[in-house]
Design an enzyme around this catalytic site. Structure first.
Site, PDB file in Angstrom:
ATOM      1  N   LYS A  76      -2.656  -2.887  11.010  1.00 18.06           N
ATOM      2  CA  LYS A  76      -2.720  -1.614  11.164  1.00 18.06           C
ATOM      3  C   LYS A  76      -4.040  -0.508  10.737  1.00 18.06           C
ATOM      4  O   LYS A  76      -4.936  -0.840  10.415  1.00 18.06           O
ATOM      5  CB  LYS A  76      -1.801  -1.594   9.073  1.00 18.06           C
ATOM      6  CG  LYS A  76      -1.239   0.039   9.155  1.00 18.06           C
ATOM      7  CD  LYS A  76      -0.891   0.461   7.609  1.00 18.06           C
ATOM      8  CE  LYS A  76       0.267   1.479   7.394  1.00 18.06           C
ATOM      9  NZ  LYS A  76       1.041   1.775   6.622  1.00 18.06           N
ATOM     10  N   SER A 151       5.712   3.606   6.512  1.00 19.63           N
ATOM     11  CA  SER A 151       4.808   3.825   7.865  1.00 19.63           C
ATOM     12  C   SER A 151       4.256   2.584   8.956  1.00 19.63           C
ATOM     13  O   SER A 151       3.933   2.569   9.788  1.00 19.63           O
ATOM     14  CB  SER A 151       3.251   4.841   7.632  1.00 19.63           C
ATOM     15  OG  SER A 151       2.895   4.075   6.621  1.00 19.63           O
ATOM     16  N   SER A 175       5.505   1.326   2.422  1.00 15.00           N
ATOM     17  CA  SER A 175       5.375   1.536   3.626  1.00 15.00           C
ATOM     18  C   SER A 175       5.183   0.219   4.029  1.00 15.00           C
ATOM     19  O   SER A 175       5.056  -0.054   5.027  1.00 15.00           O
ATOM     20  CB  SER A 175       3.721   2.109   3.700  1.00 15.00           C
ATOM     21  OG  SER A 175       4.468   3.736   4.751  1.00 15.00           O
TER      22      SER A 175
HETATM   23  N1  GLN Z   1       7.012   7.467   3.093  1.00  9.45           N
HETATM   24  C1  GLN Z   1       5.898   7.248   2.295  1.00  9.45           C
HETATM   25  C2  GLN Z   1       5.295   8.584   2.767  1.00  9.45           C
HETATM   26  O1  GLN Z   1       6.060   9.603   3.341  1.00  9.45           O
HETATM   27  C3  GLN Z   1       5.677   6.871   1.851  1.00  9.45           C
HETATM   28  C4  GLN Z   1       4.592   6.166   2.829  1.00  9.45           C
HETATM   29  C5  GLN Z   1       4.152   5.469   2.015  1.00  9.45           C
HETATM   30  O2  GLN Z   1       3.940   4.763   2.005  1.00  9.45           O
HETATM   31  N2  GLN Z   1       2.123   5.516   3.548  1.00  9.45           N
HETATM   32  O3  GLN Z   1       5.074   9.257   1.584  1.00  9.45           O
END
Ligand code: GLN
Length: 483
Positions: A76, A151, A175
């Protein structure tokens, strides 16, 4: 060749059926051919990959072995990679080449993994659809009109489309697990502190945790083995021995106590997903598990608490991007304030700016007690709920998401609608617990995930349950059409 899992690749390499260099070339060609449809990569690292593959082949020829020796993966794009662009999905870091490798990257490289590239992601890991990336949205290989989740949407789409067997990802509020659910993968968010955050660009430091995304629990065990462990460079890394995750995959589930929280099956859950979750429960019962209804009474407060704490930490973490030390700098600044304002205004996208504003507001004098402190108290209550539940059960099971992957753009005008989709995943981050999502069926041709949560440092148990489930089901083997 591209259909192979990490475990199969390790066997093939050990049996000299093919070399890492051959496999790497096949996968790089496949990425070049198919990724334009998906947009799952931000950078390809072809030269590095071929160099690492040749080195791995040489190490094997010298008698070395290891499940990751010569295994192709991707990172990532928030894991720092020395000399390679590390963008975090943001214009702010489009020109940033990390001066060092993240601990996760260094550990996997030392184990012989081959880095094919850096995967697309929501900007600064903020999002659940991978639409906030400065490099454009990622498409779901199961239906190109739908989001892959976020994400870590790039890692998920790439692995689901068989562009590579596994990838690293991070999970601050879901995410790893949510994109796993949306793309028919197995994804594990480890216990907070299990995997080093050193060199992992911070979103919300008390919640962020790196982990594996792969097609099977067996492969998640292999990748986690290479990622986990104490790191003196990360003060929240925990000095606990790392068990052999592959060794416990075969354990019997006889007598395993599975808790199913009654709050999980409330109005917001798609009834078709509820049915698939019930089916997965029946499957685990056949394997000897005992089901018990439990309660997590404070779950309803978790989303508002998370969406105060995460932006608060983000507003602090992202203050370092000021146009002076890192990344984007505006043209011809008139003075220092103008430099800050325009560099940040131009470098950050709308979702990141929204979170910085929310976070700065929640932390400001006069509002701190009402929002940030209150949210921290809720966080403790959420954790206490889990501690009480784990006195009675070994694992908690439920849906990973209330709905399957939505259409691209469907939630763009209403950020809160997207935040509400995190209802099942964020509690594990607030409590620091490990959680896993695994494939459990399909709704309208789109994958559905079942989530398992376990007590601290019980990643092995999660992988064991998921592996046993996968020995008796075939959801995880399904391949999206065209890939
Ligand atoms: N959807 C969550 C957010 O927008 C989690 C994102 C994540 O785990 N990086 O913060």
């Amino acid at each position: 060749m591209h259909q192979m899992t990490l475990a199969e690749i390790a066997r093939g390499l050990a049996d000299k059926k093919f070399s890492s260099e051959e496999l790497t070339k096949v996968l790089l060609a496949r990425i070049t051919q198919l990724d334009p449809q998906l947009n799952s990569f931000i950078s390809l690292t072809e030269e590095l990959a071929l160099e690492q593959a040749k080195a791995a082949d040489a190490r094997r020829a010298n008698g070395e072995s290891g499940a990751l020796l010569g295994a192709p993966i991707a990172h990532k794009d928030l894991f720092c990679t020395q000399g390679i662009r590390t963008s975090c999905g943001s214009k702010m870091l489009d020109n940033f080449k990390a001066p060092y490798d993240a601990t996760v990257v260094a550990k996997l490289a030392a184990a012989g993994a081959v880095t094919l590239g850096k995967t697309n992601m929501d900007e600064f890991a903020m999002g659940s659809a991978n639409e906030s990336s400065w490099y454009g949205a990622v498409k779901n290989p199961w239906n190109l009109e739908h989001v892959p989740g976020g994400s870590s949407g790039g890692s998920a789409a790439a692995v689901a489309a068989r562009l590579l067997p596994a990838a690293t990802a991070t999970d601050t509020g879901g995410s790893i697990r949510q994109p796993a659910a949306f793309t028919n993968l197995t994804g594990l968010k480890p216990t907070y502190g299990r995997v080093s955050r050193w060199g992992m660009i911070a979103y919300a430091s008390s919640l962020d945790q790196g982990g594996p995304l792969a097609r099977t629990a067996e492969d998640c065990a292999i990748l986690l083995q290479g990622m986990a462990g104490f790191d003196q460079n990360d003060s929240t890394s925990i000095d606990e021995p790392v068990p052999d995750y592959s060794a416990s995959l075969g354990d019997s589930l006889q007598g395993l106590r599975i808790g199913v929280p009654k709050e999980y099956f409330s109005a917001g859950l798609d009834p078709r997903i509820a049915e698939l979750i019930q089916n997965s429960i029946k499957e685990l019962q056949k394997l000897g598990a005992v089901i018990k209804e439990i309660s997590l009474p404070n779950m309803q407060h978790a989303i508002p608490a998370y969406y105060v704490i995460a932006p608060a930490e983000a507003s602090s973490n992202l203050s370092r991007f000021d146009g002076v030390r890192f990344g984007h700098r505006c043209e011809n600044p008139e003075n220092l304030i103008d430099l800050y304002k325009r560099s940040r205004g131009e470098g950050f996208g709308p979702e990141v700016q929204r979170r910085i504003m929310v976070g700065a507001y929640a932390l400001s004098a006069g509002y701190y007690d009402a929002y940030y402190l209150k949210a921290q108290k809720i966080r403790r209550l959420v954790k206490n709920d889990f501690m009480a539940a784990f006195n009675e059960v070994d694992i908690i099971l439920g849906p990973t998401t209330p709905n399957p992957a939505w259409k691209l753009g469907a939630k763009n005008s209403d950020p809160v609608a997207a935040y509400l989709e995190d209802v099942y995943t964020i509690t594990a981050n607030l409590a620091g617990l490990p959680g896993l999502s695994m494939p459990a069926g399909f709704v309208d041709g789109l994958p559905v995930g079942v989530q398992l949560l376990a007590p601290y440092f019980q990643e092995g148990r999660l992988l064991n349950v998921a592996h046993q489930y996968q020995l008796h089901t075939d959801w995880h083997t399904r391949t999206p059409q065209g890939f």
